[in-house]
Scaffold this motif. Structure first.
Motif, PDB file in Angstrom:
ATOM      1  N   UNK A 244       0.830  -1.209   0.000  1.00  0.00           N
ATOM      2  CA  UNK A 244       0.000   0.000   0.000  1.00  0.00           C
ATOM      3  C   UNK A 244       0.867   1.263   0.000  1.00  0.00           C
ATOM      4  N   UNK A 245       1.972   1.226   0.760  1.00  0.00           N
ATOM      5  CA  UNK A 245       2.853   2.389   0.770  1.00  0.00           C
ATOM      6  C   UNK A 245       3.438   2.685  -0.605  1.00  0.00           C
ATOM      7  N   UNK A 246       3.795   1.641  -1.358  1.00  0.00           N
ATOM      8  CA  UNK A 246       4.334   1.855  -2.697  1.00  0.00           C
ATOM      9  C   UNK A 246       3.289   2.518  -3.597  1.00  0.00           C
ATOM     10  N   UNK A 247       2.056   2.052  -3.533  1.00  0.00           N
ATOM     11  CA  UNK A 247       1.019   2.657  -4.379  1.00  0.00           C
ATOM     12  C   UNK A 247       0.674   4.060  -3.917  1.00  0.00           C
ATOM     13  N   UNK A 248       0.684   4.294  -2.591  1.00  0.00           N
ATOM     14  CA  UNK A 248       0.430   5.652  -2.087  1.00  0.00           C
ATOM     15  C   UNK A 248       1.537   6.611  -2.516  1.00  0.00           C
ATOM     16  N   UNK A 249       2.763   6.104  -2.633  1.00  0.00           N
ATOM     17  CA  UNK A 249       3.856   6.944  -3.136  1.00  0.00           C
ATOM     18  C   UNK A 249       3.574   7.373  -4.572  1.00  0.00           C
TER      19      UNK A 249
ATOM     20  N   UNK B 126      12.119   4.204  -2.713  1.00  0.00           N
ATOM     21  CA  UNK B 126      12.866   5.020  -1.752  1.00  0.00           C
ATOM     22  C   UNK B 126      11.923   5.715  -0.773  1.00  0.00           C
ATOM     23  N   UNK B 127      10.760   6.199  -1.255  1.00  0.00           N
ATOM     24  CA  UNK B 127       9.811   6.854  -0.348  1.00  0.00           C
ATOM     25  C   UNK B 127       9.233   5.862   0.653  1.00  0.00           C
ATOM     26  N   UNK B 128       8.995   4.625   0.225  1.00  0.00           N
ATOM     27  CA  UNK B 128       8.486   3.619   1.162  1.00  0.00           C
ATOM     28  C   UNK B 128       9.508   3.369   2.266  1.00  0.00           C
ATOM     29  N   UNK B 129      10.783   3.222   1.912  1.00  0.00           N
ATOM     30  CA  UNK B 129      11.820   2.970   2.916  1.00  0.00           C
ATOM     31  C   UNK B 129      11.935   4.133   3.890  1.00  0.00           C
ATOM     32  N   UNK B 130      11.824   5.361   3.407  1.00  0.00           N
ATOM     33  CA  UNK B 130      11.997   6.526   4.280  1.00  0.00           C
ATOM     34  C   UNK B 130      10.755   6.791   5.116  1.00  0.00           C
ATOM     35  N   UNK B 131       9.564   6.597   4.538  1.00  0.00           N
ATOM     36  CA  UNK B 131       8.333   6.933   5.258  1.00  0.00           C
ATOM     37  C   UNK B 131       7.959   5.863   6.279  1.00  0.00           C
ATOM     38  N   UNK B 132       8.054   4.598   5.883  1.00  0.00           N
ATOM     39  CA  UNK B 132       7.663   3.505   6.768  1.00  0.00           C
ATOM     40  C   UNK B 132       8.819   2.970   7.597  1.00  0.00           C
ATOM     41  N   UNK B 133      10.033   3.471   7.372  1.00  0.00           N
ATOM     42  CA  UNK B 133      11.214   3.084   8.142  1.00  0.00           C
ATOM     43  C   UNK B 133      11.359   1.559   8.170  1.00  0.00           C
TER      44      UNK B 133
ATOM     45  N   UNK C 158      14.044  -6.430   3.992  1.00  0.00           N
ATOM     46  CA  UNK C 158      12.648  -6.862   4.043  1.00  0.00           C
ATOM     47  C   UNK C 158      11.884  -6.403   2.800  1.00  0.00           C
ATOM     48  N   UNK C 159      12.145  -5.178   2.397  1.00  0.00           N
ATOM     49  CA  UNK C 159      11.448  -4.668   1.203  1.00  0.00           C
ATOM     50  C   UNK C 159      11.923  -5.396  -0.052  1.00  0.00           C
ATOM     51  N   UNK C 160      13.205  -5.740  -0.113  1.00  0.00           N
ATOM     52  CA  UNK C 160      13.716  -6.482  -1.260  1.00  0.00           C
ATOM     53  C   UNK C 160      13.075  -7.858  -1.377  1.00  0.00           C
ATOM     54  N   UNK C 161      12.842  -8.536  -0.218  1.00  0.00           N
ATOM     55  CA  UNK C 161      12.172  -9.837  -0.269  1.00  0.00           C
ATOM     56  C   UNK C 161      10.745  -9.699  -0.794  1.00  0.00           C
TER      57      UNK C 161
ATOM     58  N   UNK D 263      20.973   2.600  -1.999  1.00  0.00           N
ATOM     59  CA  UNK D 263      21.389   3.968  -2.338  1.00  0.00           C
ATOM     60  C   UNK D 263      20.266   4.970  -2.076  1.00  0.00           C
ATOM     61  N   UNK D 264      19.272   4.571  -1.376  1.00  0.00           N
ATOM     62  CA  UNK D 264      18.098   5.437  -1.216  1.00  0.00           C
ATOM     63  C   UNK D 264      18.175   6.299   0.040  1.00  0.00           C
ATOM     64  N   UNK D 265      19.349   6.454   0.620  1.00  0.00           N
ATOM     65  CA  UNK D 265      19.465   7.232   1.860  1.00  0.00           C
ATOM     66  C   UNK D 265      19.514   8.724   1.598  1.00  0.00           C
TER      67      UNK D 265
END
Length: 632
Positions: free
Chosen positions: A221-226, A269-276, A281-284, A319-321
């Motif tokens: 859901x976070x990916x689609x919301x991004x 990148x937005x999912x990783x930063x917003x949902x921490x 885990x996201x790669x899996x 590299x999304x930092x």
């Protein structure tokens, strides 16, 4: 004629449109090269910035195609043609050429209408533009089918379970979305995707509740919301249209692919930063979603369309930092620099100064240079009337331009290829070396060559009543050569006259160059004399303030300089008169040679007609007497 005018207008419009498409392609190529260089040299650029840069390439294509105002950048060569004027227009006969007399304008006296030939070979711009339009229409039909498929998916979907909707509301608040998009479950899709430009909706597979954990559902859901927060379905129309309208341009398709890849990486990148969430885990989750192909305009899927893109997304997770906000300067600068520019032709070099104005060739150059009007009086001073210096004469007229030599008539046909007016009965006479006479084409000469065993052998080949004949009879061959002897003599005479006229034309060119040099020298002297006249007032003031001896010395100096310039001007005028006389004499000689060439041309044509009649009789006699046999 109306049809011809319409075709000519359509051809001009097609050329203009093709020129616009070509210019847009060239400008986008430059912008794509700059963007590609930036992305290769700076691999740490955030994916959001890379998506924006590749989006600018597609935007440049669309703006250039629409003809939007832009800032010119003179990088192209100097323009020597334009799409609307390079093609020669279809020339229609003037009305006065069709009807010369007013009495013929009545319907009864009008001749039969002459058909106007349409130059189909020059209509290639229309054909090329039609091909482009046909492919563009097919691309539009594909978009329409994709739109209908997206609507069908939404109609067949049902609201998602309440547990997923509640988790979607919590994730939407983290992404600061003002309105929660609809969350639907569909049995027709195997991957989560976002569809709908005006009213976005998230479609989840019907098996998501059982196949995905709660944390994975939040990430999906976070990916689609991004995508919703970035407005990707709105911005994505520009690369989609550009890649379809410029289907022939590989860089347009490359820009579309790179934009889609960078767009997905930016959402990751937005999912990783917003949902921490941890990148592992996201790669899996990305690997679990797998690879699935969706339309790039009407839907944004969480899965990857290709394995290469999936690999790139996994690599970019580390590299999304770096937040994209630190690169605002790159996005703003690229937009301000790349989009408004348009390539234009470099300005043409300044035109050379016009040649001196020609005067009539029969007029004699002026020998004595007339004086200028009196110069304005000097300031009040005690100067006697004898102190006033004579006026300075102006520059003489420009030298006469050399007359153009008369054009000689067309040269006689080459000795190896006398062509008959009616080539129904071709023939070829081969001799040693290049001593050949023929009335036919290359195929006829090749047919004759097949019957010659050596380069020194004489062979006569001709076609009589549809049958090919060959003769090696010396008398028959000599008779053909004798028939063409007068024509050969006339052709040789024309060649000699043409060589003479060419030599005289070169001499005239040399005289013209000398006249130009003299004219330049006269102009320089005229400038000096004008400067002498312009400085007269200031010199008179100086003379009035000095003593009598200085006044007399200055007057003598100015008078001496003026007399020297006048003498040089008279010498140049005499040289110009001599060159003009020589040019006129050469022109009269050229006119005489031209008349001689016309007379000998008529003689050559008459000799060729007589020779053709004689050869026809010779061929008939050779066939009847058996001196010419059928070619094998």
């Amino acid at each position: 004629m109306t049809l011809v005018l319409v075709l000519d207008a359509l051809r001009a419009g097609s050329l203009a449109m093709l020129g616009t498409i070509g210019r847009a392609s060239l400008e986008a190529t430059v912008v794509a090269g700059v963007v590609w260089g930036l992305c290769r040299s700076l691999p740490t650029i955030p994916p959001a910035v890379r998506a924006w840069l590749w989006w600018l390439v597609s935007l440049k294509l669309m703006l250039s195609l629409l003809g939007m105002p832009a800032l010119p950048l003179a990088w192209l060569p100097t323009a020597t043609w334009s799409p609307t004027t390079s093609a020669s227009p279809i020339v229609l006969p003037a009305p006065d050429d069709l009807v010369r007399d007013a009495s013929l304008r009545s319907p009864a006296a009008m001749p039969d209408r002459v058909p106007v030939a349409i130059p189909y070979a020059s209509l290639w711009p229309m054909a090329l533009l039609v091909v482009w339009l046909v492919v563009a229409v097919r691309q539009a039909a594909g978009l329409l089918r994709a739109f209908q498929a997206a609507r069908h998916l939404r109609r067949q979907a049902v609201p998602a379970p309440p547990g997923i909707v509640s988790r979607a509301a919590r994730v939407a608040r983290l992404f600061a979305l003002p309105v929660l998009p609809r969350v639907l479950a569909s049995r027709l899709t195997a991957v989560p995707l976002l569809t709908g430009v005006i009213r976005p909706a998230i479609l989840l597979p019907a098996t998501s509740a059982s196949a995905l954990s709660r944390a994975e559902v939040d990430l999906v859901l976070g990916h689609e919301f991004a995508h919703v927060r970035r407005g990707d379905l709105v911005w994505g129309w520009v690369p989609a249209l550009a890649s379809r309208l410029f289907f022939f341009h590989p860089l347009a398709r490359l820009a579309g692919r790179e934009y889609l890849a960078a767009r997905e990486e930016a959402c990751d990148a937005e999912v990783l930063q917003t949902l921490d969430v941890a990148p592992a885990d996201y790669g899996r989750l990305l690997v679990k979603l797998g690879v699935a192909t969706t339309d790039d305009v009407l839907a944004a899927a969480g899965s990857s369309p290709t394995f290469d893109l999936l690999k790139r997304r996994l690599i970019m997770l580390d590299r999304s930092s770096t937040p994209a906000s630190r690169w605002w300067w790159a996005m703003t600068g690229a937009t301000a620099v790349l989009v408004p520019l348009t390539l234009v032709a470099q300005p043409a070099p300044p035109a050379p100064p016009p040649p001196p104005a020609p005067v009539a060739t029969h007029a004699e150059p002026i020998g004595v240079v007339p004086p200028l009007p009196p110069a304005p009086p000097a300031p009040p001073a005690v100067v006697s009337r004898t102190d006033v210096i004579d006026d300075v004469p102006p520059a003489p007229p420009a030298p006469p331009a050399p007359p153009a030599p008369p054009l000689p008539p067309q040269p006689p046909p080459a000795r190896e290829g006398h062509q008959a007016r009616h080539n129904d009965h071709p023939w070829v006479l081969l001799g040693p070396g290049t001593h050949n006479i023929m009335s036919g084409g290359p195929a006829d000469k090749a047919a004759a060559e097949r019957h010659r065993t050596s380069g020194s052998e004489h062979v006569l080949w001709f076609r009589h009543q549809g049958v090919e004949y060959v003769s090696h009879d010396p008398a028959t061959i000599q008779a053909v050569r004798d028939a063409f002897a007068p024509a050969n003599a006339a052709g040789d005479a024309m060649g000699r006259i043409g060589a003479t006229m060419g030599a005289q034309g070169g001499a005239q060119g040399a005289l013209g160059a000398r006249q130009g040099e003299l004219g330049a020298r006269q102009a320089a002297l005229a400038a000096k004399m004008a400067a002498l006249a312009a400085g007269r007032a200031a010199r008179d003031v100086e003379l009035a303030q000095g003593d009598q001896a200085r006044q007399e010395q200055a007057r003598q100096e100015l008078r001496h300089r003026r007399e020297t310039l006048e003498a040089e001007m008279r010498a140049l005028a005499a040289q110009q008169r001599a060159l003009g006389d020589e040019m006129r004499a050469m022109s009269r000689t050229m006119e005489t040679h031209g008349a001689d060439m016309k007379a000998r041309s008529r003689t050559l044509q008459e000799a060729l007609a007589v020779a053709q009649a004689q050869t026809a009789a010779i061929f008939d006699a050779a066939v009847a007497s058996g001196k010419a046999v059928r070619a094998r």
